[in-house]
Design a protein around this motif. Structure first.
Motif, PDB file in Angstrom:
ATOM      1  N   ARG A 102       0.841  -1.196   0.000  1.00 16.22           N
ATOM      2  CA  ARG A 102       0.000   0.000   0.000  1.00 16.22           C
ATOM      3  C   ARG A 102       0.875   1.244   0.000  1.00 16.22           C
ATOM      4  O   ARG A 102       1.824   1.352   0.766  1.00 16.22           O
ATOM      5  N   PRO A 103       0.551   2.233  -0.849  1.00 20.19           N
ATOM      6  CA  PRO A 103       1.361   3.452  -0.872  1.00 20.19           C
ATOM      7  C   PRO A 103       1.151   4.289   0.390  1.00 20.19           C
ATOM      8  O   PRO A 103       0.136   4.163   1.076  1.00 20.19           O
ATOM      9  N   HIS A 104       2.100   5.158   0.709  1.00 20.90           N
ATOM     10  CA  HIS A 104       2.055   6.028   1.889  1.00 20.90           C
ATOM     11  C   HIS A 104       2.280   7.463   1.430  1.00 20.90           C
ATOM     12  O   HIS A 104       3.365   7.814   0.970  1.00 20.90           O
ATOM     13  N   ALA A 105       1.226   8.295   1.538  1.00 19.18           N
ATOM     14  CA  ALA A 105       1.303   9.676   1.066  1.00 19.18           C
ATOM     15  C   ALA A 105       2.073  10.535   2.058  1.00 19.18           C
ATOM     16  O   ALA A 105       1.839  10.472   3.270  1.00 19.18           O
ATOM     17  N   VAL A 106       2.983  11.355   1.551  1.00 17.61           N
ATOM     18  CA  VAL A 106       3.812  12.222   2.389  1.00 17.61           C
ATOM     19  C   VAL A 106       3.909  13.591   1.720  1.00 17.61           C
ATOM     20  O   VAL A 106       4.072  13.688   0.503  1.00 17.61           O
ATOM     21  N   LEU A 107       3.798  14.674   2.547  1.00 19.94           N
ATOM     22  CA  LEU A 107       3.985  16.041   2.074  1.00 19.94           C
ATOM     23  C   LEU A 107       5.190  16.640   2.784  1.00 19.94           C
ATOM     24  O   LEU A 107       5.440  16.358   3.964  1.00 19.94           O
ATOM     25  N   PHE A 137       5.287  12.875  -2.197  1.00 21.96           N
ATOM     26  CA  PHE A 137       5.924  11.620  -2.576  1.00 21.96           C
ATOM     27  C   PHE A 137       5.317  10.504  -1.751  1.00 21.96           C
ATOM     28  O   PHE A 137       4.563  10.748  -0.801  1.00 21.96           O
ATOM     29  N   GLU A 138       5.622   9.254  -2.156  1.00 22.78           N
ATOM     30  CA  GLU A 138       5.145   8.102  -1.394  1.00 22.78           C
ATOM     31  C   GLU A 138       6.352   7.355  -0.863  1.00 22.78           C
ATOM     32  O   GLU A 138       7.416   7.331  -1.475  1.00 22.78           O
ATOM     33  N   ARG A 139       6.193   6.713   0.286  1.00 21.50           N
ATOM     34  CA  ARG A 139       7.339   6.198   1.007  1.00 21.50           C
ATOM     35  C   ARG A 139       7.543   4.701   0.819  1.00 21.50           C
ATOM     36  O   ARG A 139       8.676   4.240   0.719  1.00 21.50           O
ATOM     37  N   ASP A 140       6.493   3.902   0.762  1.00 19.66           N
ATOM     38  CA  ASP A 140       6.642   2.452   0.887  1.00 19.66           C
ATOM     39  C   ASP A 140       6.486   1.689  -0.421  1.00 19.66           C
ATOM     40  O   ASP A 140       7.143   0.676  -0.633  1.00 19.66           O
ATOM     41  N   LEU A 160      -3.891  15.506  -0.261  1.00 17.73           N
ATOM     42  CA  LEU A 160      -3.142  14.727  -1.253  1.00 17.73           C
ATOM     43  C   LEU A 160      -3.588  13.273  -1.172  1.00 17.73           C
ATOM     44  O   LEU A 160      -3.594  12.677  -0.092  1.00 17.73           O
ATOM     45  N   ILE A 161      -3.945  12.702  -2.335  1.00 22.00           N
ATOM     46  CA  ILE A 161      -4.327  11.286  -2.427  1.00 22.00           C
ATOM     47  C   ILE A 161      -3.362  10.609  -3.396  1.00 22.00           C
ATOM     48  O   ILE A 161      -3.171  11.083  -4.518  1.00 22.00           O
ATOM     49  N   VAL A 162      -2.729   9.510  -2.970  1.00 18.86           N
ATOM     50  CA  VAL A 162      -1.871   8.714  -3.850  1.00 18.86           C
ATOM     51  C   VAL A 162      -2.518   7.346  -4.024  1.00 18.86           C
ATOM     52  O   VAL A 162      -3.121   6.808  -3.087  1.00 18.86           O
ATOM     53  N   SER A 197      -4.985   0.534  -4.445  1.00 17.32           N
ATOM     54  CA  SER A 197      -4.732   0.906  -3.054  1.00 17.32           C
ATOM     55  C   SER A 197      -4.398   2.394  -2.983  1.00 17.32           C
ATOM     56  O   SER A 197      -3.697   2.925  -3.851  1.00 17.32           O
ATOM     57  N   THR A 198      -4.914   3.074  -1.919  1.00 13.74           N
ATOM     58  CA  THR A 198      -4.724   4.518  -1.799  1.00 13.74           C
ATOM     59  C   THR A 198      -4.270   4.889  -0.396  1.00 13.74           C
ATOM     60  O   THR A 198      -4.384   4.109   0.550  1.00 13.74           O
ATOM     61  N   ASP A 199      -3.771   6.109  -0.289  1.00 11.95           N
ATOM     62  CA  ASP A 199      -3.471   6.728   0.997  1.00 11.95           C
ATOM     63  C   ASP A 199      -3.624   8.231   0.813  1.00 11.95           C
ATOM     64  O   ASP A 199      -3.498   8.744  -0.310  1.00 11.95           O
TER      65      ASP A 199
END
Length: 504
Positions: A357-362, A388-391, A429-431, A437-439
Motif C-alpha cells: 500500500r502506498p504512503h502519502a507524504v507532504l 511523494f510516497e514512502r513504501d 493529497l491522495i496517492v 490501493s490509496t493513501d
C-alpha cells in the motif's frame, strides 16, 4: 503448272527442316532436366584387396576427376600415418557426360601395412570428400583385421556425449570389417565396458559378454546392459576382433547412454513476496547418474486465468529462473523436465505476490508535514509543497484536492499559482497505485496578507505628496493675487527735478 513441282519441293524442304530442328530442341530440353547426382568415386576392387609390390587400382566416377590427389595411409598405428601421396591419378578417360573411368598405379614394394587408399578431388564436385579403399600391402603376417563404421579410416567411432544414442538397455551395433582370406571363420569379438560421463573411463574397463556375428565384411554386436545389471549412466563400450591367428583389430569405441527412469524434480522458491521483488526459483533435477542432461520448460499462470512461458530474460539457465512481478495475485509456476530418453517429470509451485500500500507524504523545504498541520506562507509566489510516497516500490499517481472545489491530478508538487489568494486553504493529497490501493494526507495552507508597516509607509508617502501639492498650489494662487493688487496703484512717470510742483 510449272510452279506446282517447285511448291512441292519447298514444302518438303520445310518439313525436313522442321523435323531436324524439333527433335534437336526436344533432346536439348530433356538433357537440361537431368537431375544432378551425388558426386561418387567407385573402386572396382573390394575392401581387403591383397597388394603385391605394385598397387593397381581402377574404377569410375560420375563427375570429371580434375586434379584428384591420392594418399596411402597406414592404419596399423594408433594414429593413422601417411606413407605415400601424389597429386594426380594415372589416367582419366571420359566415357560419357556423366561417366569417367580412372586408373591408379603406385609402387608399394617397400611397404608392408594395413592401409587405406584415399582419393580427394581438389576442386569441383566431391572436393570436400575422401573416397577410401582398405587394402593389405606386403607381408601377410601384418594383415590384421580392420573395423570401421561408415568410412574406412575412422577407426574409433566415438560419438560426442551430446549425440550418443540413448538406450533402455539393449544395444545393437554394426561395423564394416576387412579381414584377410578365411581369417574371419574363427574370429571372435572381445568387448570391455566402463562408465565414462566425460568420454574417459573413470576406472579400468572390465570385460563384458556380447552376442556377435562375424562375417567377411561385417560384424554385428548386441548386448543388454540392463539384463547384465548395469545402472543408468554414460557407458563406453570398447570392441575389437581377434582372428584365428590372434591378430587384433583396431578398437572401436561406442558411447551409450543407459536411461530407464524418469528424472526427479523439486522446486525451491518463496511462498509469498511483495510486488516488484526479485523471486529466485531453482529447479533441482536428478536423473540418477553423472553426465545426465535434461531440458526444462517453464510456464507461469496468474489467478488461474492467463498463462505464459517465461521470457528468456527471466531464465538464468535451464534450471534457474528469476522473476520480477508487478501485478499482485496468486501465481502457479509449472516446470516440466525431460531427459534424453524422453521421460518427463512435472512440478508446480504456488505463491502469492502481495501489493504494497502506498504512503502519502507532504514536505516543505525538506520538512515533512503531519496530518492536519497548518503551513503558513507569505504572499510571494516562490514557494511549493512536494508530494511523494514512502513504501510502494512501483509507480503511483497523485491527486490534489484544494478547498474541496478544485482537483489537480498527476502533479508531484503544489505551488501558489494553484491557490486562490490570501487566506486559509484546505489541501488534501491522495496517492494510489495500479492495484487501486490509496493513501491520503490533509494539511492547511495559510497565505498571509502583506505586512502593516509596508502599508503605513505607503500611506505616509501618499499624504506627503498630497501636502506638498497643496503647498505648491497655495503659493501659486498667492502670487497671482499679489499681481492683481499692483495693477490698482497709480502709474509711475518720469519728472524733471527743476520743475516745481503744482502745489508750490
Amino acid at each position: 503448272m510449272r510452279d506446282q513441282p517447285s511448291r512441292r519441293i519447298s514444302a518438303v524442304v520445310l518439313i525436313l527442316l522442321f523435323g531436324l530442328v524439333f527433335p534437336a530442341t526436344a533432346a536439348g530440353h530433356h538433357r537440361g532436366h537431368t537431375p544432378e547426382s551425388t558426386p561418387e568415386i567407385v573402386f572396382s576392387d573390394d575392401h581387403g584387396l591383397l597388394v603385391p609390390s605394385t598397387l593397381e587400382l581402377n574404377g569410375s566416377s560420375n563427375f570429371p576427376l580434375r586434379d584428384t590427389s591420392w594418399v596411402v595411409v597406414d592404419l596399423g598405428s594408433t594414429t593413422p600415418v601417411v606413407l605415400l601421396n601424389g597429386p594426380h591419378l594415372t589416367s582419366v578417360t571420359p566415357v560419357s557426360d556423366e561417366r569417367f573411368e580412372w586408373t591408379l598405379s603406385i609402387d608399394t614394394s617397400e611397404l608392408s601395412c594395413v592401409c587405406y587408399i584415399g582419393l580427394t578431388p581438389e576442386s569441383g564436385p566431391g572436393s570436400d570428400e575422401v573416397f577410401r579403399l582398405t587394402v593389405y600391402i606386403g607381408d601377410a603376417s601384418q594383415h590384421r583385421p580392420v573395423l570401421f563404421s561408415d568410412v574406412p579410416g575412422e577407426l574409433h567411432s566415438l560419438s560426442p556425449t551430446n549425440n550418443a544414442p540413448v538406450s533402455n538397455g539393449l544395444v545393437s551395433l554394426s561395423y564394416h570389417a576387412v579381414m584377410s582370406l578365411n581369417s574371419w571363420n574363427s574370429a571372435q569379438v572381445m568387448a570391455e565396458i566402463c562408465e565414462a560421463p566425460g568420454q574417459v573411463c573413470r576406472e579400468e574397463a572390465v570385460p563384458i559378454a556380447v552376442v556377435a556375428t562375424v562375417q567377411a565384411t561385417s560384424v554385428q554386436i548386441s548386448v543388454d546392459l540392463s539384463a547384465a545389471g548395469y545402472a543408468d549412466g554414460v557407458w563406453l563400450l570398447q570392441m575389437r576382433v581377434v582372428d584365428q591367428v590372434l591378430r587384433h583389430s583396431n578398437t572401436m569405441m561406442h558411447l551409450v547412454i543407459l536411461d530407464t527412469t524418469e528424472p526427479s524434480l523439486a522446486l525451491a522458491a518463496p511462498n509469498s513476496v511483495y510486488e516488484r521483488s526479485l523471486i529466485h526459483v531453482l529447479a533441482n533435477v536428478d536423473d540418477g547418474y553423472d553426465g545426465a542432461r535434461t531440458t526444462a520448460t517453464w510456464s507461469l499462470m496468474h489467478n488461474n486465468d492467463t498463462i505464459r512461458t517465461l521470457y528468456s530474460s527471466e531464465l538464468i539457465d535451464q534450471h534457474h529462473a528469476v522473476l520480477n512481478l508487478s501485478v499482485s495475485g496468486h501465481y502457479d509456476l509449472q516446470v516440466i523436465v525431460q531427459d534424453r530418453a524422453g521421460y518427463t517429470t512435472t512440478a508446480i509451485h504456488e505463491f502469492e505476490v502481495e501489493n504494497i500500500r502506498p504512503h502519502a507524504v507532504l514536505s516543505v523545504d525538506g520538512f515533512e508535514l503531519g496530518e492536519g498541520q497548518t503551513v503558513v506562507v507569505g504572499p510571494e509566489l516562490n514557494w511549493s509543497i512536494q508530494a511523494f510516497e514512502r513504501d510502494d516500490n512501483e509507480p503511483v499517481d497523485y491527486l490534489w484536492v484544494i478547498d474541496n472545489t478544485t482537483s489537480v491530478r498527476g502533479a508531484q508538487q503544489l505551488n501558489a499559482s494553484l491557490l486562490d489568494g490570501v487566506g486559509v486553504h484546505d489541501v488534501e493529497l491522495i496517492v494510489f497505485d495500479d492495484d487501486g490501493s490509496t493513501d491520503r494526507v490533509s494539511v492547511k495552507i495559510e497565505i498571509l496578507s502583506p505586512p502593516e508597516d509596508a502599508i503605513s509607509s505607503t500611506d505616509g508617502y501618499l499624504w506627503f505628496g498630497v501636502g506638498l501639492l497643496g503647498v505648491l498650489m497655495i503659493g501659486f494662487f498667492t502670487m497671482i493675487h499679489r499681481d492683481s493688487e499692483f495693477d490698482d496703484l497709480p502709474k509711475w512717470s518720469k519728472r524733471n527735478p527743476n520743475q516745481p510742483d503744482d502745489e508750490g
